[in-house]
Design an enzyme around this catalytic site. Structure first.
Site, PDB file in Angstrom:
ATOM      1  N   CYS A  58      35.364  33.439  48.801  1.00 52.21           N
ATOM      2  CA  CYS A  58      34.316  34.418  49.125  1.00 52.21           C
ATOM      3  C   CYS A  58      34.984  35.779  49.291  1.00 52.21           C
ATOM      4  CB  CYS A  58      33.513  33.993  50.356  1.00 52.21           C
ATOM      5  SG  CYS A  58      34.460  33.847  51.882  1.00 52.21           S
ATOM      6  N   ARG A 110      31.824  32.168  54.555  1.00 53.50           N
ATOM      7  CA  ARG A 110      31.319  31.166  53.608  1.00 53.50           C
ATOM      8  C   ARG A 110      32.378  30.200  53.107  1.00 53.50           C
ATOM      9  NH1 ARG A 110      28.810  35.619  49.766  1.00 53.50           N
ATOM     10  NH2 ARG A 110      30.654  36.643  50.652  1.00 53.50           N
ATOM     11  N   ASP A 120      25.803  36.505  51.726  1.00 60.03           N
ATOM     12  CA  ASP A 120      26.813  36.867  52.715  1.00 60.03           C
ATOM     13  C   ASP A 120      26.143  36.910  54.091  1.00 60.03           C
ATOM     14  OD1 ASP A 120      28.624  38.092  54.361  1.00 60.03           O
ATOM     15  OD2 ASP A 120      29.109  39.710  52.971  1.00 60.03           O
TER      16      ASP A 120
HETATM   17  P1  4NP Z   1      32.633  36.027  53.842  1.00 63.03           P
HETATM   18  O1  4NP Z   1      31.843  37.088  54.749  1.00 63.03           O
HETATM   19  O2  4NP Z   1      32.957  36.717  52.543  1.00 63.03           O
HETATM   20  O3  4NP Z   1      31.647  34.920  53.675  1.00 63.03           O
HETATM   21  O4  4NP Z   1      33.869  35.619  54.630  1.00 63.03           O
HETATM   22  C1  4NP Z   1      32.320  38.362  55.038  1.00 63.03           C
HETATM   23  C2  4NP Z   1      33.283  38.526  56.002  1.00 63.03           C
HETATM   24  C3  4NP Z   1      33.733  39.799  56.319  1.00 63.03           C
HETATM   25  C4  4NP Z   1      33.215  40.891  55.665  1.00 63.03           C
HETATM   26  C5  4NP Z   1      32.254  40.723  54.689  1.00 63.03           C
HETATM   27  C6  4NP Z   1      31.812  39.457  54.385  1.00 63.03           C
HETATM   28  N1  4NP Z   1      33.666  42.187  56.004  1.00 63.03           N
HETATM   29  O5  4NP Z   1      33.125  43.157  55.442  1.00 63.03           O
HETATM   30  O6  4NP Z   1      34.569  42.331  56.838  1.00 63.03           O
END
Ligand code: 4NP
Length: 145
Positions: free
Chosen positions: A7, A13, A118
């Protein structure tokens, strides 16, 4: 068989996808996860991902965030991404067709072209929704192992 879940941050995720798939396959199947961005390198999964996994009997607190690298194309047989943005970011690092052919959208296993949304900026409902989607997709993936 070696499978990588990818991800953006590797804290929401893909740690869930890793934990869920590991719970459904034998220890001969290696499962890991990574993020296309390194913002959260070395961190535990998001507390909301830890909580929803725990609710369904899965402990993901052994995981630490790491960034996806080109070497992952050599090590893993299959690379599942969560959304279109991850797909383009990973494909942009592919060196050849062999690399590119390893990359699949995880919900394509359910016959869908949808993204796993997300959940980072939403509430806990988002994490329940993501968990349910990933659980369904991992049922299909594990049935092929
Ligand atoms: P992930 O979610 O891609 O599912 O781990 C996110 C975690 C952090 C961020 C964005 C999405 N961020 O912008 O820090």
């Amino acid at each position: 068989m070696k499978i990588l879940m990818v991800c953006l941050g590797n804290i929401c995720r893909s740690p869930l996808a890793e934990g869920i798939l590991k719970s459904k396959v034998s220890s001969e199947v290696e499962v890991d996860s990574a993020g296309t961005a390194g913002y959260h390198e070395g961190e535990l999964p998001d507390t909301r991902s830890i909580a929803v996994a725990k609710k369904y009997g899965i402990d993901i607190t052994n995981q630490r965030s790491r960034k996806f690298t080109v070497a992952d194309f050599d090590y893993f047989d299959l690379i599942y991404v969560m959304d279109d943005s991850n797909y383009h970011n990973v494909l942009s690092l592919a060196r050849n067709d062999e690399d590119a052919l390893k990359v699949k959208m995880i919900l394509s296993e359910l016959g869908s072209t949808a993204n796993v949304p997300d959940p980072y900026y939403g509430g806990t409902d988002g994490f329940e929704n993501v968990y349910a989607m990933l659980d369904d997709a991992c049922d299909v993936i594990s049935s092929k192992m």
